[in-house]
Design a protein around this motif. Structure first.
Motif, PDB file in Angstrom:
ATOM      1  N   GLU A  52      -1.312  -4.743  15.945  1.00 16.37           N
ATOM      2  CA  GLU A  52      -0.251  -4.067  15.192  1.00 16.37           C
ATOM      3  C   GLU A  52      -0.226  -4.574  13.742  1.00 16.37           C
ATOM      4  O   GLU A  52      -0.039  -3.790  12.808  1.00 16.37           O
ATOM      5  CB  GLU A  52       1.099  -4.330  15.885  1.00 16.37           C
ATOM      6  CG  GLU A  52       2.293  -3.666  15.259  1.00 16.37           C
ATOM      7  CD  GLU A  52       2.227  -2.138  15.231  1.00 16.37           C
ATOM      8  OE1 GLU A  52       1.233  -1.555  15.701  1.00 16.37           O
ATOM      9  OE2 GLU A  52       3.161  -1.527  14.687  1.00 16.37           O
ATOM     10  N   ILE A  53      -0.445  -5.868  13.569  1.00 20.50           N
ATOM     11  CA  ILE A  53      -0.467  -6.408  12.207  1.00 20.50           C
ATOM     12  C   ILE A  53      -1.604  -5.750  11.422  1.00 20.50           C
ATOM     13  O   ILE A  53      -1.411  -5.304  10.284  1.00 20.50           O
ATOM     14  CB  ILE A  53      -0.632  -7.947  12.232  1.00 20.50           C
ATOM     15  CG1 ILE A  53       0.600  -8.585  12.867  1.00 20.50           C
ATOM     16  CG2 ILE A  53      -0.853  -8.494  10.820  1.00 20.50           C
ATOM     17  CD1 ILE A  53       0.457 -10.057  13.155  1.00 20.50           C
ATOM     18  N   ALA A  95       4.737  -2.873   6.408  1.00 22.66           N
ATOM     19  CA  ALA A  95       3.395  -2.998   5.824  1.00 22.66           C
ATOM     20  C   ALA A  95       3.342  -4.156   4.831  1.00 22.66           C
ATOM     21  O   ALA A  95       2.345  -4.884   4.742  1.00 22.66           O
ATOM     22  CB  ALA A  95       3.009  -1.697   5.135  1.00 22.66           C
ATOM     23  N   ARG A  96       4.437  -4.341   4.102  1.00 21.34           N
ATOM     24  CA  ARG A  96       4.465  -5.441   3.126  1.00 21.34           C
ATOM     25  C   ARG A  96       4.377  -6.790   3.845  1.00 21.34           C
ATOM     26  O   ARG A  96       3.647  -7.692   3.421  1.00 21.34           O
ATOM     27  CB  ARG A  96       5.741  -5.364   2.278  1.00 21.34           C
ATOM     28  CG  ARG A  96       5.862  -4.080   1.470  1.00 21.34           C
ATOM     29  CD  ARG A  96       7.188  -4.037   0.728  1.00 21.34           C
ATOM     30  NE  ARG A  96       7.170  -4.970  -0.386  1.00 21.34           N
ATOM     31  CZ  ARG A  96       6.804  -4.643  -1.619  1.00 21.34           C
ATOM     32  NH1 ARG A  96       6.467  -3.406  -1.906  1.00 21.34           N
ATOM     33  NH2 ARG A  96       6.779  -5.545  -2.572  1.00 21.34           N
ATOM     34  N   LEU A  97       5.124  -6.933   4.938  1.00 20.52           N
ATOM     35  CA  LEU A  97       5.084  -8.198   5.682  1.00 20.52           C
ATOM     36  C   LEU A  97       3.694  -8.415   6.282  1.00 20.52           C
ATOM     37  O   LEU A  97       3.155  -9.531   6.257  1.00 20.52           O
ATOM     38  CB  LEU A  97       6.153  -8.223   6.780  1.00 20.52           C
ATOM     39  CG  LEU A  97       7.608  -8.168   6.296  1.00 20.52           C
ATOM     40  CD1 LEU A  97       8.561  -8.071   7.487  1.00 20.52           C
ATOM     41  CD2 LEU A  97       7.972  -9.390   5.457  1.00 20.52           C
ATOM     42  N   ALA A  98       3.114  -7.328   6.805  1.00 24.69           N
ATOM     43  CA  ALA A  98       1.778  -7.455   7.425  1.00 24.69           C
ATOM     44  C   ALA A  98       0.740  -7.888   6.380  1.00 24.69           C
ATOM     45  O   ALA A  98      -0.135  -8.717   6.661  1.00 24.69           O
ATOM     46  CB  ALA A  98       1.382  -6.132   8.066  1.00 24.69           C
ATOM     47  N   HIS A  99       0.860  -7.362   5.163  1.00 21.45           N
ATOM     48  CA  HIS A  99      -0.059  -7.786   4.098  1.00 21.45           C
ATOM     49  C   HIS A  99       0.051  -9.280   3.822  1.00 21.45           C
ATOM     50  O   HIS A  99      -0.941  -9.970   3.614  1.00 21.45           O
ATOM     51  CB  HIS A  99       0.287  -7.063   2.786  1.00 21.45           C
ATOM     52  CG  HIS A  99      -0.439  -5.777   2.646  1.00 21.45           C
ATOM     53  ND1 HIS A  99       0.196  -4.579   2.461  1.00 21.45           N
ATOM     54  CD2 HIS A  99      -1.756  -5.498   2.660  1.00 21.45           C
ATOM     55  CE1 HIS A  99      -0.686  -3.619   2.384  1.00 21.45           C
ATOM     56  NE2 HIS A  99      -1.880  -4.140   2.502  1.00 21.45           N
ATOM     57  N   ARG A 100       1.276  -9.745   3.799  1.00 15.68           N
ATOM     58  CA  ARG A 100       1.494 -11.174   3.509  1.00 15.68           C
ATOM     59  C   ARG A 100       0.916 -12.034   4.641  1.00 15.68           C
ATOM     60  O   ARG A 100       0.348 -13.084   4.403  1.00 15.68           O
ATOM     61  CB  ARG A 100       2.997 -11.473   3.343  1.00 15.68           C
ATOM     62  CG  ARG A 100       3.662 -10.864   2.145  1.00 15.68           C
ATOM     63  CD  ARG A 100       3.071 -11.380   0.852  1.00 15.68           C
ATOM     64  NE  ARG A 100       2.022 -10.548   0.342  1.00 15.68           N
ATOM     65  CZ  ARG A 100       0.908 -10.972  -0.249  1.00 15.68           C
ATOM     66  NH1 ARG A 100       0.688 -12.244  -0.411  1.00 15.68           N
ATOM     67  NH2 ARG A 100       0.007 -10.147  -0.673  1.00 15.68           N
ATOM     68  N   ILE A 101       1.085 -11.569   5.881  1.00 11.47           N
ATOM     69  CA  ILE A 101       0.558 -12.330   7.019  1.00 11.47           C
ATOM     70  C   ILE A 101      -0.959 -12.428   6.889  1.00 11.47           C
ATOM     71  O   ILE A 101      -1.552 -13.500   7.044  1.00 11.47           O
ATOM     72  CB  ILE A 101       0.958 -11.656   8.349  1.00 11.47           C
ATOM     73  CG1 ILE A 101       2.472 -11.818   8.567  1.00 11.47           C
ATOM     74  CG2 ILE A 101       0.181 -12.242   9.532  1.00 11.47           C
ATOM     75  CD1 ILE A 101       3.042 -10.999   9.710  1.00 11.47           C
ATOM     76  N   SER A 127       9.728 -12.291  11.341  1.00 10.41           N
ATOM     77  CA  SER A 127      10.418 -11.163  10.702  1.00 10.41           C
ATOM     78  C   SER A 127       9.807  -9.836  11.126  1.00 10.41           C
ATOM     79  O   SER A 127      10.524  -8.884  11.446  1.00 10.41           O
ATOM     80  CB  SER A 127      10.344 -11.283   9.179  1.00 10.41           C
ATOM     81  OG  SER A 127      11.016 -12.440   8.783  1.00 10.41           O
ATOM     82  N   LEU A 128       8.474  -9.780  11.141  1.00 13.24           N
ATOM     83  CA  LEU A 128       7.825  -8.529  11.522  1.00 13.24           C
ATOM     84  C   LEU A 128       8.136  -8.202  12.988  1.00 13.24           C
ATOM     85  O   LEU A 128       8.380  -7.046  13.332  1.00 13.24           O
ATOM     86  CB  LEU A 128       6.315  -8.631  11.269  1.00 13.24           C
ATOM     87  CG  LEU A 128       5.528  -7.333  11.350  1.00 13.24           C
ATOM     88  CD1 LEU A 128       6.145  -6.236  10.498  1.00 13.24           C
ATOM     89  CD2 LEU A 128       4.083  -7.561  10.890  1.00 13.24           C
TER      90      LEU A 128
END
Ligand code: ADP
Ligand code: MG
Length: 470
Positions: A52-53, A95-101, A127-128
């Protein structure tokens, strides 16, 4: 299936991990890496899957404009507006959180293994995971919106300490990684964080404004969530001056005077939290230099100016106000000017929709910056502050509760200096919506810092302002 948890203990792999940057390698006395055997990690309780990430991170990046944020907050702030704000928030955050991960995962192992950095990594996973049940479907009822708002509040709280924590993590790893790599990562990460927080905080602010939490207060026509449509930089300077003055009195026993001149009445639409952060940092630098150079008798001078040539309506208005002699600079005769103004009039927006550009010059007599320090001042963690005090600053900032407006930018700013983030992060905030910071040092005398801020159009859709992807 869930592979997020980093190793509970960094493997006894010292022999495999040689410092990559020998010019800065550790001394013989220093253990490599410091306390590495102490680096343990709480297992992550995240439920989001790796697949999912990857799916979220592969989605095309959607730009963020302030007009988007204003759009959902326009009165009347009814249930429909709140639902649309919630769904807009959900369309951007995952999507923003996934990019950071993914960016955190791509750091060298020695960095991700650091407990401070991995704590931040876990925060993002957490958070995600908490957002997943919401973004899988649209929010259609106000009950769902309320639950979602609780999750947003938790998200903002969870990430409020990111800056001191990351700063400490990268300091602990600094001998083993390329400083350029650190700068690149931090710059991208912290800029992305500005937007992510903004989206989350905007929904929280709109929710508060629409519910009983603010029902007792008079409706505020100049605010749309976290955006102030009539923000006066001079009044923010006064707030920051009193905050920074208190820090100075605690630390040095004196507080320099701050004088404000120029267009003190100037106002535009902007985000008070962002401007507070920047001005606090610039004032702290000016105050520290002024006091440490023994020049506290010389006031810090802040001059405010609105640029006349941005936004066509502003330009026309300022042209009209020019005296005859000044008009000659524009190559217009009096008749020519009137003709020009009338010919433009049909095409321009009403005056109050212009997005003015305001510049603040912060001038101090603090002795300027030594030429050998000058090339480094925009690097994260560069400071000329005393090392022990700097370490204490990191530790102290780490206790930030992140609750007040200034701290909500993520770095409790209650120490005069030491983190080395003021200039680079201040510049990131200024640049986020099209402004900037430049600095001119006059070594042996003082420093001028020019903070340029691009306002946001007051009316939805008329002036979008720059859009940002991260
Ligand atoms: P910090 O204040 O935590 O040291 P900053 O990023 O705010 O980090 O500033 C980095 C360095 O730039 C400071 O340590 C100081 O040496 C220098 N500096 C910044 N502003 C000024 C100023 N107005 N006068 C003199 N030196 C300054
Ligand atoms: Mg500073």
């Amino acid at each position: 299936m869930f592979k997020h948890a980093l190793p509970h203990r960094v493997p006894a792999a010292r022999r495999y991990l040689q410092p990559r940057w020998s010019s800065q390698s550790s001394t013989a006395q220093e253990p490599f890496p410091p306390n590495i055997n102490e680096w343990s990690h709480p297992p992550s309780n995240a439920t989001i899957s790796d697949e999912e990430i990857s799916r979220l991170a592969a989605k095309p990046r959607q730009p963020l404009t302030l007009a988007d944020l204003v759009k959902h907050g326009k009165p009347p702030l009814n249930d429909a507006a709140l639902l649309s704000s919630a769904n807009f928030t959900l369309s951007r955050l995952p999507a923003r959180l996934a990019h950071r991960i993914q960016a955190l995962r791509n750091l060298p192992f020695i960095v991700v293994a650091n407990p401070n950095v991995s704590a931040i990594y876990n925060n993002y996973l957490h958070s995600l995971s908490t957002l997943e049940p919401f973004y899988k479907k649209q929010i259609t009822t106000i009950e769902e919106e309320m639950k979602f708002t609780e999750v947003m509040a938790d998200l903002v709280r969870t990430h409020s300490n990111t800056i001191p924590t990351l700063a400490q993590g990268f300091l602990q790893c600094r001998k083993y990684i390329d400083p350029m790599e650190v700068t690149r990562f931090l710059d991208q990460h912290l800029r992305a964080r500005i937007g992510t927080r903004l989206v989350a905080e905007q929904h929280l602010a709109l929710h508060m404004a629409s519910t009983g939490e603010s029902a007792l207060r008079k409706p505020d026509p100049t605010h749309v969530g976290v955006i102030d449509l009539a923000l006066q930089p001079a009044s923010i300077v006064r707030t920051c001056e009193s905050f920074v003055g208190e820090i100075c009195e605690l630390k040095y026993g004196v507080r320099p005077q701050v004088v404000i001149n120029g267009e003190v009445e100037a106002e535009f639409a902007h985000i008070p939290m962002h401007i507070e952060y920047i001005i606090t940092e610039l004032l702290k630098n000016a105050c520290r230099a002024t006091i440490e150079s023994g020049n506290e008798a010389h006031p810090i001078e802040i001059t405010i100016a609105t640029a006349p040539d941005v936004g066509s309506a502003t330009k026309l208005d300022s042209l009209r106000k020019l005296s005859v002699s000044e008009k000659t600079n524009y190559d217009f005769s009096q008749d020519g000017l009137e003709e020009y103004v009338s010919s433009q009039e049909a095409d321009v927006e009403p005056l109050n929709t212009a997005a003015p550009c305001i510049t603040l010059r912060i001038r101090d007599r603090g002795g300027g910056i030594a030429p050998d320090a000058l090339p480094n001042i925009w690097s994260y963690s560069f400071t000329t502050f005393n090392k022990e005090e700097a370490d204490a600053a990191v530790a102290e900032n780490g206790n930030s509760d992140g609750l007040n407006a200034i701290a909500s930018s993520g770095s409790n700013q209650s120490t005069i200096a030491g983190l080395g983030y003021g200039l680079p992060l201040g510049r990131a905030y200024a640049e986020y919506f099209g402004g900037g910071i430049s600095l001119q040092s006059m070594y042996g005398w003082g420093t001028d810092v020019y903070l340029t801020l691009q306002g946001i159009g007051k009316t939805e859709g008329l002036k979008e302002g720059p859009s940002v992807f991260d």
